[in-house]
Design a protein around this motif. Structure first.
Motif, short mmCIF file in Angstrom:
data_model
loop_
_atom_site.label_atom_id
_atom_site.label_comp_id
_atom_site.label_asym_id
_atom_site.label_seq_id
_atom_site.Cartn_x
_atom_site.Cartn_y
_atom_site.Cartn_z
N LYS A 1 0.84 -1.19 0.00
CA LYS A 1 0.00 0.00 0.00
C LYS A 1 0.88 1.24 0.00
CE LYS A 1 -3.68 -2.30 2.63
NZ LYS A 1 -4.44 -2.33 3.90
N ARG A 2 0.41 2.29 -0.65
CA ARG A 2 1.10 3.57 -0.71
C ARG A 2 2.44 3.48 -1.45
NH1 ARG A 2 -1.69 6.43 3.53
NH2 ARG A 2 -2.84 4.97 4.82
N THR A 3 2.58 2.47 -2.30
CA THR A 3 3.81 2.33 -3.09
C THR A 3 3.45 2.04 -4.55
OG1 THR A 3 4.00 -0.08 -2.81
CG2 THR A 3 4.97 1.32 -1.08
N GLN A 4 4.43 2.21 -5.43
CA GLN A 4 4.22 1.86 -6.83
C GLN A 4 3.98 0.37 -6.99
OE1 GLN A 4 7.50 3.39 -9.12
NE2 GLN A 4 6.75 5.51 -9.02
N GLN A 5 4.59 -0.42 -6.08
CA GLN A 5 4.36 -1.86 -6.12
C GLN A 5 2.89 -2.17 -5.89
OE1 GLN A 5 6.49 -4.12 -6.92
NE2 GLN A 5 5.46 -6.01 -6.35
N GLY A 6 2.26 -1.42 -5.00
CA GLY A 6 0.84 -1.62 -4.74
C GLY A 6 -0.01 -1.34 -5.95
N GLN A 7 0.39 -0.35 -6.75
CA GLN A 7 -0.33 -0.04 -7.98
C GLN A 7 -0.21 -1.19 -8.97
OE1 GLN A 7 1.44 3.66 -9.17
NE2 GLN A 7 0.20 4.90 -7.77
N LYS A 8 0.98 -1.80 -9.06
CA LYS A 8 1.19 -2.91 -9.98
C LYS A 8 0.40 -4.14 -9.55
CE LYS A 8 5.89 -1.44 -11.20
NZ LYS A 8 7.33 -1.80 -11.14
N LEU A 9 0.27 -4.34 -8.23
CA LEU A 9 -0.44 -5.51 -7.72
C LEU A 9 -1.95 -5.30 -7.67
CD1 LEU A 9 1.97 -6.43 -4.76
CD2 LEU A 9 1.71 -7.65 -6.94
N GLY A 10 -2.42 -4.09 -7.99
CA GLY A 10 -3.86 -3.82 -7.97
C GLY A 10 -4.40 -3.57 -6.58
N ILE A 11 -3.50 -3.33 -5.60
CA ILE A 11 -3.91 -3.09 -4.22
C ILE A 11 -4.37 -1.65 -4.03
CG2 ILE A 11 -3.09 -3.03 -1.83
CD1 ILE A 11 -1.26 -5.36 -2.53
N THR A 12 -3.75 -0.74 -4.80
CA THR A 12 -4.11 0.68 -4.69
C THR A 12 -4.50 1.21 -6.06
OG1 THR A 12 -1.83 1.40 -5.06
CG2 THR A 12 -2.49 0.96 -2.78
N SER A 13 -4.96 2.44 -6.08
CA SER A 13 -5.36 3.08 -7.33
C SER A 13 -4.14 3.24 -8.25
CB SER A 13 -5.99 4.44 -7.03
OG SER A 13 -6.12 5.20 -8.21
N SER A 14 -4.38 3.10 -9.51
CA SER A 14 -3.28 3.27 -10.47
C SER A 14 -2.81 4.71 -10.55
CB SER A 14 -3.73 2.79 -11.86
OG SER A 14 -4.87 3.54 -12.29
N GLY A 15 -3.64 5.63 -10.11
CA GLY A 15 -3.27 7.04 -10.18
C GLY A 15 -2.76 7.61 -8.88
N ASP A 16 -3.08 6.97 -7.74
CA ASP A 16 -2.68 7.47 -6.43
C ASP A 16 -2.52 6.29 -5.50
OD1 ASP A 16 -2.33 8.67 -3.97
OD2 ASP A 16 -3.95 10.11 -4.21
#
Length: 653
Positions: free
Chosen positions: A105-120
């Motif tokens: 969460k709160r990392t670019q890795q989280g965006q890649k894993l679909g855990i967080t928003s792709s934009g934030d």
């Protein structure tokens, strides 16, 4: 992170021996021993409910709209936490298991894993501001058990992922050869086909619940004491220590005993109640108990399990059982409303509106809330939770203030000129303080801080160590602060306390203490105003009563045809005189000094206004009945002096 090897340590030690002076220092990154993470996975929370709270928070961050927690209360041998969130892909599962304390969460890795928003990376895929950040929430279950199962699936995946986790219990003593890697536990994971391709969500299955956790949730210590009292002492004493509401307990043979006397389950709701109506009944039971009682404590009303439901409802991002104080209407003048000043020397300004539709938020010109949380539902054993805080219909007392006082305000601190590593960025929050003569339950006395709607803490009755002697007033205040941005870095690892030295905590504490000062000033001023009005109203009531008595005497004596004279007592020495005014009313003036001189023993040095007003009324009645006409001026003075002396007997020397 693994500790460096002994050879690496020796390499840096050799460099340090040769590093003479600050111009040529040894530089490297700090490292963390595996045992720190091992201690985290062994349980960092104070109560079992805290672990359940973290699992529900994970579901919230995964965009779940509902979470269902099921136990086999009162046995508590098994527990499941199921949600309809986005679920985890195999990649997200592996990252979770291999990176305890390293949340995506709160990392670019989280965006890649679909855990967080792709934009934030600070918000969920569907736009919720995230609660978790450290990546230890899933391992909060170690507070409950050391073995659990994860079943998770994302929408569109024809298979679900199943993981069996076994956590190793941390030991204080030696744990193996020096330099060896400490293993926090182990897992087995596999995939299974599923018929429902569109299904999504995660289920945590907890088995083999820790004995101490079971005993806590069962209120084992309490029921043991009650059972002992029933066998060795009076039944009345045993029942007096029994909580008002409870789920029952297990006897020595493991049988469910609902009540030691009548075997009936004692809950604030009944089995016919729906999930949505059960918990409001629980909240209502507290406020009903508060009527006519000095204090109402949750620890006396509920067993440990019901207290856990209450505290979870307080902590989670849920809608209120009724409405937020900020979103209450002001049409029926149910409270006094004030807007707080952010200036340290400022004062709260009273807010008034005649608009029947305006809310407290609108009256104080606060921005719209981030989220009402109405899209998130949590049920525990079939009971749907809601935030158990009410603002109307509060317990009343003999205090002159019969209505609550609501103080609202907000603050945004930019920390301009400070490096972000020091300030942790901007801080923005809003909040309310409600003063009421008696807060119920007593556990709600204090301040509760929410970050994006969630809180790991309960009410802090010290108000962040507010140093003031007015403890009674502090016990009459409930406060919530809603943090929109910042403060997360000030949260300690258990999310149940704050780093008091953090800049965000310092600013929030300063604002709160300033708000308390403004509240105290406004409350004192309003109480004084109402006391003056009450005294004035009482005086007017007495005046009206006296006038009615005189009028009644005139009606009886003259059938209402007579004229009631105006009576005046003056200090200048002169003979009593009678005059008829242009309006036809009679005025009689008496020398007050002569009347006072007729009082035997020690004459009065002063005449109270109340006594003088009563003497005027008595003189009117005597005049209406013609008594004064039959007396000489000397006898009139003596009669009135005697009456005045009797009324002022306590003030005679």
């Amino acid at each position: 992170m693994n500790p460096p090897s002994s050879s690496t340590d020796q390499h840096f030690a050799n460099e340090l021996r040769d590093a003479i002076g600050q111009s040529d220092p040894v530089e490297n990154a700090l490292t963390t021993n595996d045992r720190v993470i091992a201690r985290v996975t062994d349980g960092i929370y104070r109560q079992p409910g805290s672990a359940v709270r973290e699992l529900i928070a994970n579901a919230y961050d995964a965009d779940a709209t509902w979470v269902s927690v099921k136990t086999d209360a009162p046995k508590f041998s098994r527990m499941t936490v199921e949600d309809n969130g986005t679920g985890m892909t195999p990649e997200a599962v592996i990252h979770l298991l291999h990176n305890i304390g390293g949340s995506a969460k709160r990392t670019q890795q989280g965006q890649k894993l679909g855990i967080t928003s792709s934009g934030d990376s600070n918000i969920s895929p569907k736009g919720r501001k995230l609660i978790g950040k450290l990546g230890i929430g899933i391992f909060s279950v170690s507070q409950l058990t050391h073995s659990f199962q994860i079943i998770t699936k994302t929408a569109g995946d024809p298979r679900r992922t199943i993981v069996l986790v076994n956590l190793r219990q941390f030991a204080d003593g030696p744990t193996g050869n020096e330099g060896s890697t400490f293993k926090a536990g182990s897992y087995q994971a596999w995939r299974e086909p599923t018929n429902d391709v569109d299904a999504h969500g995660t289920t945590i299955v907890l088995t083999a619940i820790r004995p101490q956790t079971r005993d806590s949730l069962r209120s084992e210590q309490l029921w043991g004491a009650i059972t002992h009292s029933l066998s060795d002492e009076s039944e009345a004493k045993a029942r007096s220590s029994m909580p008002t509401y409870h789920i029952g307990h297990l006897d020595a043979h493991g049988l469910h005993i609902k009540d030691p006397k009548n075997q009936e389950r004692s809950l604030p709701w009944n089995e016919r109640d729906s999930a949505a109506t059960a918990f409001p009944k629980m909240v209502k039971s507290v406020w009903e108990s508060a009527q006519g009682r000095t204090t109402v404590k949750l620890v006396e009303m509920f067993d440990t399990y019901l207290q856990m439901l209450w505290n979870l409802a307080l902590a989670l991002p849920l809608p209120y059982v009724e409405r937020s104080a900020l979103d209450e209407s002001v049409s029926d003048k149910w409270a006094y409303f004030y807007k707080l000043a952010n200036d340290s020397r400022g004062s709260a300004q009273e807010l008034v509106s005649n608009d029947p539709e305006v809310t407290v938020r609108e009256l104080a010109e606060l921005p719209l809330p981030e989220n009402s949380h109405s899209d998130f539902k949590v049920t525990i054993d079939g009971v749907q939770l809601s935030r158990p805080i009410k603002f109307r219909g509060l317990p009343t007392t003999q205090h002159v203030l019969k209505k609550p006082m609501v103080f609202v305000g907000s603050l945004r601190q930019e920390f301009k000129g400070l490096d972000r590593d020091i300030s942790a960025g901007p801080l923005e929050f809003e909040g309310y303080l409600v003063w009421t003569p008696r807060v119920a339950p007593t556990e709600h006395q204090g301040v509760l801080v929410r970050i994006h709607g969630a809180s790991g803490t309960l009410f802090d009755s010290t108000f962040f160590n507010y140093q003031v002697a007015e403890l009674t007033r502090l016990r009459q205040i409930t406060c919530e602060i809603f943090v929109k941005q910042g403060l997360e870095a000030a949260l300690n690892i258990d999310r149940e306390s704050f780093n008091t030295a953090h800049p965000h905590t310092v600013i929030l504490t300063r604002w709160l203490h300033n708000a308390l000062r403004q509240l105290a000033t406004a409350q004192k001023r309003k109480a004084q105003q109402l006391r003056r009005e009450a005294r004035g109203s009482a005086t007017r009531d007495a005046e009206d009563r006296i006038d009615r008595i005189v009028s009644s005497a005139n009606s009886v004596r003259t059938d209402g045809e007579g004229v009631v004279p105006e009576i005046h007592f003056q200090r200048p020495k002169r003979h009593a005189q009678h005059a008829v005014t242009s309006s036809g009313s009679v005025t009689q003036t008496f020398d007050l000094d002569r009347i006072v001189s007729e009082i035997p023993d020690k004459p009065l040095t002063d005449v109270g206004p109340k006594s003088l007003r009563k003497l005027e009324a008595i003189t009117k009645v005597l005049s209406v009945y013609g008594v004064l006409e039959q007396l000489t001026p000397k006898e009139q003075d003596n009669l009135l002096g005697s009456i005045l002396g009797i009324m002022e007997a306590e003030n005679l020397g």
